[in-house]
Design an enzyme around this catalytic site. Structure first.
Site, mmCIF file in Angstrom:
data_model
loop_
_atom_site.group_PDB
_atom_site.id
_atom_site.type_symbol
_atom_site.label_atom_id
_atom_site.label_comp_id
_atom_site.label_asym_id
_atom_site.label_seq_id
_atom_site.Cartn_x
_atom_site.Cartn_y
_atom_site.Cartn_z
ATOM 1 N N TYR A 93 92.118 12.602 54.266
ATOM 2 C CA TYR A 93 91.511 13.929 54.237
ATOM 3 C C TYR A 93 91.282 14.444 55.660
ATOM 4 O O TYR A 93 91.564 15.605 55.970
ATOM 5 C CB TYR A 93 90.192 13.849 53.470
ATOM 6 C CG TYR A 93 89.465 15.159 53.292
ATOM 7 C CD1 TYR A 93 89.884 16.077 52.332
ATOM 8 C CD2 TYR A 93 88.342 15.474 54.054
ATOM 9 C CE1 TYR A 93 89.213 17.278 52.150
ATOM 10 C CE2 TYR A 93 87.664 16.657 53.876
ATOM 11 C CZ TYR A 93 88.097 17.563 52.919
ATOM 12 O OH TYR A 93 87.426 18.743 52.746
ATOM 13 N N SER A 130 87.110 21.922 57.187
ATOM 14 C CA SER A 130 85.998 20.989 57.012
ATOM 15 C C SER A 130 85.536 20.551 58.390
ATOM 16 O O SER A 130 86.290 20.660 59.370
ATOM 17 C CB SER A 130 86.467 19.769 56.215
ATOM 18 O OG SER A 130 85.532 18.706 56.256
#
Length: 239
Positions: A137, A124
Site C-alpha cells: 500500500y 494517504s
C-alpha cells in the site's frame, strides 16, 4: 454546473466527497465495483451510479463517454503484511487498484478533457512516509504521488491542476478493520484499540470523511487555481 466523477464512491471517503459535491449543486457520478453500495450512497441525491472496476482499462474508458470537470481518483485498497510474508498476488492487487487505477482514471480524464479539469487523487500519509506493516500500500501510494506531480507539470499550462490529498487514519471501514483486528489480536476493548489506531495523529483522533470532502471541495474551487502538484496532508500534524 460542473460534472464530477468520484471513483470508489460507494463508501467512506468517496461517499462523503460525492455527497459534498452533489449538495453544492454539481452533477456527480460515482463509480465502483459493487452497484448496491453505489445505489445506497446515491439515495436521496441526484447522483449517477456506474458499476466499474478501475483496474480494468475497458471499464475505465467506458466511464468517460463525456468529459468531467472534476475527477477524483479515490478507489483504493491495501493488503497488510510485512514484505517477507507478502504474497505476489496481494502485492499486484494492491498496486493495481491504487496505482494503476489512478493512472487509468487520470489518463482518460486527460484524453477526453476539458483541459482545465481539476484532478484529485486520494492518496494517504503512506505517500509521505514508510510503513512496515503495509509495504505494498505504501509503495502504491508513493507511486500515486509521483504520478500526481508528473501530471501537474503536464497540465500546468492548460489551466488544469492535479493534486493529492493525503489523509491520516480516517473513520472508515478501513479503520474499523484495523480497530477490530487489534481488539482480537491483543484482547483490547474498543476504546483502547481505537486509541492505538489514532495514536499516529497528534490530535489523538481519527480524521472524518467530511474533512477529506471539504479538502476536495477546496482543491476543486477557484481559490485553489494556483495549487498544483501538491500533497495536502490531512492528518492532524502526523505529516
Amino acid at each position: 454546473m460542473r460534472r464530477v466523477l468520484v471513483t470508489g464512491g460507494g463508501t467512506g471517503i468517496g461517499r462523503a466527497i460525492a455527497h459534498a459535491f452533489a449538495d453544492q449543486g454539481d452533477a456527480v457520478t460515482i463509480a465502483g465495483r459493487r452497484i448496491e453500495l453505489l445505489k445506497d450512497a446515491a439515495e436521496g441525491r441526484d447522483i449517477t451510479c456506474i458499476q466499474a472496476d478501475v483496474t480494468s482499462e475497458a471499464d475505465t474508458t467506458a466511464l468517460f463517454e463525456m468529459p468531467f470537470d472534476v475527477v477524483i481518483a479515490n478507489a483504493g485498497w491495501g493488503a497488510s503484511g510485512k514484505v517477507a510474508k507478502l504474497s505476489l498476488d496481494d502485492w499486484n492487487a494492491t498496486l493495481a487498484v491504487n496505482l494503476t487505477g489512478t493512472f487509468l482514471t487520470f489518463r482518460e480524464a486527460l484524453r477526453i478533457g476539458p483541459k482545465d479539469a481539476r484532478l484529485i487523487a486520494i492518496a494517504s500519509t503512506a505517500s509521505l512516509q514508510g510503513n512496515a506493516s503495509v509495504p505494498a500500500y505504501t509503495a502504491a501510494k508513493h507511486g500515486v504521488l509521483g504520478l500526481v506531480r508528473s501530471i501537474a507539470l503536464d497540465v500546468a499550462k492548460t489551466g488544469g491542476t492535479c493534486n493529492a490529498i493525503c489523509p491520516g487514519f480516517t473513520d472508515t471501514d478501513l479503520a474499523e478493520g484495523a480497530i477490530t483486528g487489534l481488539m482480537q489480536r491483543f484482547d483490547l476493548d474498543r476504546e483502547a484499540a481505537t486509541a492505538k489506531v489514532a495514536a499516529g495523529n497528534p490530535q489523538g483522533r481519527l480524521i472524518t470523511p467530511s474533512e477529506i470532502a471539504g479538502t476536495a471541495l477546496f482543491l476543486a474551487s477557484p481559490a485553489a487555481a494556483g495549487i498544483n502538484g501538491h500533497a495536502l496532508s490531512v492528518s492532524g500534524g502526523e505529516i
